[in-house]
Design an enzyme around this catalytic site. Structure first.
Site, PDB file in Angstrom:
ATOM      1  N   GLY A 169       0.826  -1.198   0.000  1.00 54.75           N
ATOM      2  CA  GLY A 169       0.000   0.000   0.000  1.00 54.75           C
ATOM      3  C   GLY A 169       0.855   1.241   0.000  1.00 54.75           C
ATOM      4  O   GLY A 169       2.064   1.169   0.213  1.00 54.75           O
ATOM      5  N   PRO A 170       0.221   2.392  -0.203  1.00 57.87           N
ATOM      6  CA  PRO A 170       0.978   3.651  -0.244  1.00 57.87           C
ATOM      7  C   PRO A 170       1.588   3.978   1.112  1.00 57.87           C
ATOM      8  O   PRO A 170       1.221   3.366   2.122  1.00 57.87           O
ATOM      9  CB  PRO A 170      -0.068   4.684  -0.638  1.00 57.87           C
ATOM     10  CG  PRO A 170      -1.387   4.013  -0.594  1.00 57.87           C
ATOM     11  CD  PRO A 170      -1.194   2.553  -0.461  1.00 57.87           C
TER      12      PRO A 170
ATOM     13  N   GLY B 130       2.517   5.491   4.694  1.00 58.19           N
ATOM     14  CA  GLY B 130       1.761   6.091   5.787  1.00 58.19           C
ATOM     15  C   GLY B 130       0.380   5.531   6.019  1.00 58.19           C
ATOM     16  O   GLY B 130      -0.425   6.141   6.710  1.00 58.19           O
TER      17      GLY B 130
ATOM     18  N   GLY C  96      -0.101   2.637   7.483  1.00 55.80           N
ATOM     19  CA  GLY C  96      -0.088   1.809   8.682  1.00 55.80           C
ATOM     20  C   GLY C  96       0.484   0.416   8.513  1.00 55.80           C
ATOM     21  O   GLY C  96       0.228  -0.451   9.347  1.00 55.80           O
TER      22      GLY C  96
ATOM     23  N   THR D  56       3.739  -0.610   8.623  1.00 55.26           N
ATOM     24  CA  THR D  56       4.722  -0.900   9.661  1.00 55.26           C
ATOM     25  C   THR D  56       4.059  -0.957  11.024  1.00 55.26           C
ATOM     26  O   THR D  56       4.331  -1.854  11.831  1.00 55.26           O
ATOM     27  CB  THR D  56       5.818   0.171   9.667  1.00 55.26           C
ATOM     28  OG1 THR D  56       6.367   0.251   8.357  1.00 55.26           O
ATOM     29  CG2 THR D  56       6.902  -0.164  10.654  1.00 55.26           C
TER      30      THR D  56
ATOM     31  N   SER E 141      -1.892   5.198 -18.742  1.00 53.08           N
ATOM     32  CA  SER E 141      -3.273   5.475 -18.339  1.00 53.08           C
ATOM     33  C   SER E 141      -3.707   6.917 -18.570  1.00 53.08           C
ATOM     34  O   SER E 141      -4.863   7.254 -18.385  1.00 53.08           O
ATOM     35  CB  SER E 141      -3.479   5.084 -16.873  1.00 53.08           C
ATOM     36  OG  SER E 141      -2.835   6.026 -16.055  1.00 53.08           O
TER      37      SER E 141
ATOM     38  N   LYS F 180      -6.846   6.057  -7.478  1.00 55.89           N
ATOM     39  CA  LYS F 180      -7.244   7.149  -8.359  1.00 55.89           C
ATOM     40  C   LYS F 180      -8.597   7.703  -7.939  1.00 55.89           C
ATOM     41  O   LYS F 180      -8.844   8.914  -7.945  1.00 55.89           O
ATOM     42  CB  LYS F 180      -7.295   6.659  -9.802  1.00 55.89           C
ATOM     43  CG  LYS F 180      -5.907   6.375 -10.362  1.00 55.89           C
ATOM     44  CD  LYS F 180      -5.992   5.774 -11.741  1.00 55.89           C
ATOM     45  CE  LYS F 180      -4.596   5.598 -12.331  1.00 55.89           C
ATOM     46  NZ  LYS F 180      -4.634   4.899 -13.618  1.00 55.89           N
TER      47      LYS F 180
HETATM   48  N1  LIG Z   1      -5.700   2.940  10.377  1.00 58.01           N
HETATM   49  C1  LIG Z   1      -4.872   3.584  11.178  1.00 58.01           C
HETATM   50  N2  LIG Z   1      -5.211   3.821  12.431  1.00 58.01           N
HETATM   51  C2  LIG Z   1      -4.394   4.476  13.264  1.00 58.01           C
HETATM   52  N3  LIG Z   1      -3.193   4.945  12.924  1.00 58.01           N
HETATM   53  C3  LIG Z   1      -2.780   4.734  11.675  1.00 58.01           C
HETATM   54  C4  LIG Z   1      -3.593   4.027  10.738  1.00 58.01           C
HETATM   55  N4  LIG Z   1      -2.928   3.967   9.588  1.00 58.01           N
HETATM   56  C5  LIG Z   1      -1.739   4.572   9.766  1.00 58.01           C
HETATM   57  N5  LIG Z   1      -1.642   5.019  11.024  1.00 58.01           N
HETATM   58  C6  LIG Z   1      -0.496   5.733  11.587  1.00 58.01           C
HETATM   59  O1  LIG Z   1       0.206   6.371  10.557  1.00 58.01           O
HETATM   60  C7  LIG Z   1       1.586   6.381  10.828  1.00 58.01           C
HETATM   61  C8  LIG Z   1       2.336   5.904   9.644  1.00 58.01           C
HETATM   62  O2  LIG Z   1       2.111   4.522   9.450  1.00 58.01           O
HETATM   63  P1  LIG Z   1       3.241   3.490   9.069  1.00 58.01           P
HETATM   64  O3  LIG Z   1       4.550   3.981   9.491  1.00 58.01           O
HETATM   65  O4  LIG Z   1       2.811   2.172   9.538  1.00 58.01           O
HETATM   66  O5  LIG Z   1       3.163   3.592   7.513  1.00 58.01           O
HETATM   67  P2  LIG Z   1       3.636   2.565   6.415  1.00 58.01           P
HETATM   68  O6  LIG Z   1       2.437   2.034   5.755  1.00 58.01           O
HETATM   69  O7  LIG Z   1       4.557   1.612   7.014  1.00 58.01           O
HETATM   70  O8  LIG Z   1       4.374   3.512   5.396  1.00 58.01           O
HETATM   71  P3  LIG Z   1       5.692   3.291   4.532  1.00 58.01           P
HETATM   72  O9  LIG Z   1       5.276   2.587   3.284  1.00 58.01           O
HETATM   73  O10 LIG Z   1       6.140   4.683   4.237  1.00 58.01           O
HETATM   74  O11 LIG Z   1       6.608   2.547   5.389  1.00 58.01           O
HETATM   75  C9  LIG Z   1       1.796   5.540  12.043  1.00 58.01           C
HETATM   76  O12 LIG Z   1       2.010   6.346  13.126  1.00 58.01           O
HETATM   77  C10 LIG Z   1       0.484   4.781  12.174  1.00 58.01           C
HETATM   78  O13 LIG Z   1       0.194   4.507  13.512  1.00 58.01           O
HETATM   79 MG   LIG Z   2       6.629   1.464   6.891  1.00 63.69          MG
END
Ligand SMILES: Nc1ncnc2c1ncn2[C@@H]1O[C@H](COP(=O)(O)OP(=O)(O)OP(=O)(O)O)[C@@H](O)[C@H]1O
Ligand SMILES: [Mg+2]
Length: 830
Positions: free
Chosen positions: A397-398, A400, A402, A404, A723, A766
């Site tokens: 997924g993109p 941020g 969640g 990680t 696209s 999109k």
């Molecule tokens: N559904 C959610 N509920 C609560 N907090 C969220 C949610 N999604 C993301 N976050 C918060 O957003 C922040 C960024 O998430 P995370 O670091 O897990 O991103 P990621 O998907 O791993 O991104 P990347 O691909 O850049 O590594 C974290 O602090 C996370 O707790």
């Molecule tokens: Mg991450």
């Protein structure tokens, strides 16, 4: 029986040396020839008796002119000696072909023996006797005339045949020389023999003396005895001696090698002892010993599996033998330290409580229902079947959204340790698998390092950015990763540095990626992909209120009562200061606001609650960073709204085109990839082909007299992919027809030269981007209908989807109807 037992060696030597064996003692009868000299002189010249008693010898051969000591034990032979002693004192000694036989008969005895006179006899109390016989001449044994009580046979003398020659002299000298060399190397030959041999000039006597002293086979001894030709005998003896000399020399060589090896070992030992003493003197020894002892203890405690223990013990004993200054010392010590620090047998106990896991996941993340369900299923299977390897999850997924933090939650839910490594940009296999110890500064790879940091062999192990792994001449990290992630082989993962197998099968691996496509198919194959998509404004608001805000308040040392955000403020922050699919920047901006309020609180300027309204947020965050895209849209023809898919999620992009007098050239700008440029050309071709329908009023050669410029602005983000084809064709059609594109519509789709609209990827991203940008209608290829249906209802209810199969339909939806006046005016301008 008669023999020359090994025990009699002393006796024989004494005889040869001219000494006399001890006689007398209680119970010992000694019979001596009254005058041996006389008896021998008697014999001399006189012919031998025609028949004589035959005394068989076991494994020995005697020679004329030699004094031979014999142990006589066999009753037959005892009787013989007794009888001989009371008569002529003469007998014949002959060797037996079968030394094993107690009482050999005539057939087992050789035909040539030596006649001799018994010089001395000692009776031992046990009934056996020791006899000393002076050999006199060689005899041939003829017919046996009695076998009882002992053998008696007819005999005839066999005198030497000597033909004096210079060759004989040379041979004699040669034999003397060789023998004197041999004598030094053979301990059983007494030194005195050397003198004796040097003093014997008679070749025959020399032969007898040497042949009697040497330990060679009975056959060879007998052969020497039987040879009457002294020349031939000497030559044969010389051959035998040469062979023996070789044996002696070889033995000496081996001996000296062994000796020098031993000396080397002793020398080393000696030096090492000295070194120890020096080290002790310098106060180093203790330190080093202490270090080694400590390592030993740690190895003991680390509960290494057998194969690792062996390696550790081996290295430790090598370490002990090395001086601390040796370069290798450091290498081995580092190795051992790694060995003992690894969690070979440290394991945390899993908490497989689904209810509890659900609570943890909910506490950490808003929504993500599908993902959470999948994780809970996964845990349930683990609970029911703890040793099944289980699939490796891969969150795609993109940024941020969640990924990680979900991994962290899983670890928390399971009560496992959490470790994260990033393999983005890794091109060198050694980063994953480590360098061999022969490299300077070698270390284990990132996998083993992370395990050490985890301190348990079953952590939740997150591998981030698995889609961004590279490959170059230094090897392919993906194949190493494959080994790590493949349940079929990761129980014996081998790190180059450790050079030992480490069992990764209890590690719970989770990979994350922004895109699925760049992940090598074999890797994809081993993972179960779980898609996470970007959040809608509504979801972001929820996440902000329930998760991000409380966390940021706490992290900045505020009390919840000290700050309060209105929903509008949060929406404004999200809209004006971030543009992303996830919530990372959103959280950062909220954090910034909290920090500023925290500062006020610390400075004592805050009384009561800080209320964050959109205005207050803007004041704190400064000039807005992003503007809503609609604002930039123009009513002019030649601009269309496209939808793109980028690493940061979906994005709205504008395709602009313009025409100017020229010669039919096409210019394309805006950091576009090759595929996108080709789409632009295809779009232009299609529009040219449909000029008469789209712009009947333009002259036919209009395109050849104009240059077209297509530009895709926004963000300096490199863009590629097919696209945007639909948007480009629409923009061009709008330009030539003078009909502006409706400003509430966005479009995506690949086109063909014939105007077909082909499906594209990233529909959900999109779609979310369109929604964020305030778009109301989205034009999509018909064949993407299924993708839309997968988007949760609440994420798409604000949008109308228009499905199309060809460009004609697109233009129908997108272009404003022709306004005769404007069109005429604009065409006139063109
Ligand atoms: N559904 C959610 N509920 C609560 N907090 C969220 C949610 N999604 C993301 N976050 C918060 O957003 C922040 C960024 O998430 P995370 O670091 O897990 O991103 P990621 O998907 O791993 O991104 P990347 O691909 O850049 O590594 C974290 O602090 C996370 O707790
Ligand atoms: Mg991450």
């Amino acid at each position: 029986m008669e023999r020359d037992p090994a025990g009699d060696e002393e006796l024989r030597r004494a005889e040869i040396g001219g000494g006399d064996p001890d006689g007398g003692g209680p119970g010992i009868e000694v019979v001596e020839t009254p005058d041996l000299e006389e008896a021998l002189r008697d014999r001399e010249g006189k012919p031998l008796p025609q028949a004589l008693p035959i005394l068989p010898l076991r494994s020995t051969v005697t020679y004329p002119d030699t004094l031979t000591p014999l142990a006589v034990g066999n009753p037959r032979s005892v009787k013989l000696v007794d009888d001989v002693l009371s008569g002529e004192r003469t007998l014949v000694m002959v060797a037996s072909r079968e030394p094993e036989l107690e009482e050999p008969g005539p057939d087992q005895l050789y035909d040539v023996g030596v006649a001799g006179v018994v010089a001395r006899m000692i009776k031992v109390p046990d009934g056996t006797m020791r006899v000393l016989v002076q050999g006199t001449q060689r005899v041939r044994i003829g017919e046996y005339i009695a076998e009882q009580p002992y053998l008696v046979a007819r005999i005839s003398e066999l005198p030497d045949v000597v033909e004096p020659s210079s060759e004989l002299d040379t041979l004699t000298r040669n034999v003397q020389n060789t023998f004197s060399q041999i004598i030094e190397g053979i301990p059983y030959l007494p030194e005195e023999l050397q003198l004796a041999v040097a003093n014997v000039d008679d070749p025959s006597a020399l032969c007898h003396l040497i042949a009697g002293a040497m330990r060679i086979s009975t056959e060879e001894k007998q052969e020497l005895l039987e040879e009457v030709d002294v020349g031939k005998r000497l030559r044969r003896l010389s051959e035998i001696l040469a062979r023996e000399l070789e044996v002696v020399q070889l033995g000496a060589q081996i001996q000296s090698q062994v000796q020098s090896e031993m000396e080397k070992g002793q020398r080393e030992y000696f030096l090492r002892e000295q070194l120890k003493a020096i080290q002790q003197e310098l106060g180093e020894g203790d330190e080093r010993q202490a270090e080694i002892n400590e390592l030993r203890e740690r190895i003991e405690q680390a509960a290494l599996p057998e194969h690792a223990r062996k390696a550790a013990d081996r290295e430790l004993s090598r370490l002990e033998r090395l001086p601390p200054a040796a370069a290798e010392y450091g290498v081995i010590r580092t190795y051992l330290e790694w060995m003992v620090e690894l969690p070979w047998s440290v394991e945390t106990e899993d908490k497989l409580d689904i209810e509890h896991a659900r609570e943890v996941l909910d506490a950490d993340h808003y929504d993500l229902e599908k993902v959470k369900e999948r994780i809970l299923e996964y845990l349930a299977v683990r609970k029911l079947k703890p040793d099944s390897p289980g699939p490796i999850l891969c969150f795609v997924g993109p940024p941020g959204v969640g990924k990680t933090s979900l991994g962290r939650s899983i670890a928390r839910a399971l009560d496992r340790k959490f470790q994260r490594i990033s393999v983005g940009g890794v091109r060198d296999e050694a980063e994953i698998r480590g360098h061999r110890r022969t490299y300077i500064g070698a270390m284990p790879g990132t996998v083993i390092r992370a395990l050490r940091d985890a301190g348990s062999r079953n952590p939740v192990f997150m591998i981030d950015e698995i889609d961004k792994m590279g490959a170059d001449f230094r090897g392919d990290p993906a194949s190493a990763m494959l080994e790590v992630l493949d349940p079929a082989q990761n129980d014996s993962f081998r790190d180059h540095f450790l050079d030992l197998e480490f069992d990764l099968s209890d590690v719970l691996f989770i990979a994350t990626a922004n895109f699925l496509d760049p992940i090598p198919p074999p890797l994809q194959d081993r993972m179960e992909v779980i898609q996470l998509s970007g959040y809608t404004v509504d979801e972001k608001l929820h996440i902000a209120k329930n998760y991000l805000l409380p966390r940021q308040i706490e992290e900045n040392g505020l009390r919840p009562s000290q700050i309060e955000f209105t929903d509008e403020a949060l929406i404004a922050i999200g809209d004006e200061y971030t543009r992303e699919a996830g919530v990372r920047n959103f959280e950062r901006q909220i954090g910034t606001v909290c920090r500023k309020i925290a500062r006020e609180a610390a400075e004592g300027k805050l009384d009561g609650t800080a209320k964050i309204t959109p205005e207050r947020a803007r004041e704190l965050l400064g000039p807005r960073k992003f503007f809503a895209e609609q604002a930039r849209r123009t009513k002019d023809p030649g601009v269309a709204t496209g939808l793109a898919w980028t690493p940061v999620g979906g994005e709205v992009l504008f395709v602009e085109c313009s025409a100017m007098a020229g010669s039919g050239k096409l210019t394309i700008t805006g950091q576009l990839g090759d595929v996108m440029k080709e789409s632009a050309e295809a779009a232009l071709s299609w529009v040219r082909g449909h000029q008469s329908e789209l712009a009947p009023e333009l002259p036919e050669d209009w395109f050849s007299k104009h240059d077209i410029h297509i530009h895709v602005p926004s963000g300096a983000v490199p863009k590629d992919g097919p696209s945007a084809g639909v948007a480009m064709a629409t923009a061009l059609a709008s330009l030539v027809s003078g009909r502006p594109v409706a400003n509430d519509v966005a479009m995506t789709g690949e086109i063909t030269l014939t105007g077909q609209v082909l499906p594209i990827g990233g529909v959900k991203e999109k779609s979310l981007a369109a929604q964020r940008a305030g778009i109301k209608r989205v034009i999509l290829p018909e064949r993407n209908k299924g993708d839309v249906e997968e988007i949760p209802q609440h994420e798409r209810e604000e949008l109308e989807y228009l499905y199309v199969n060809e460009l004609g339909e697109v233009l129908e939806h997108a272009l404003h109807p022709a306004d005769q006046e404007t069109t005429a005016r604009q065409v006139g301008q063109r």
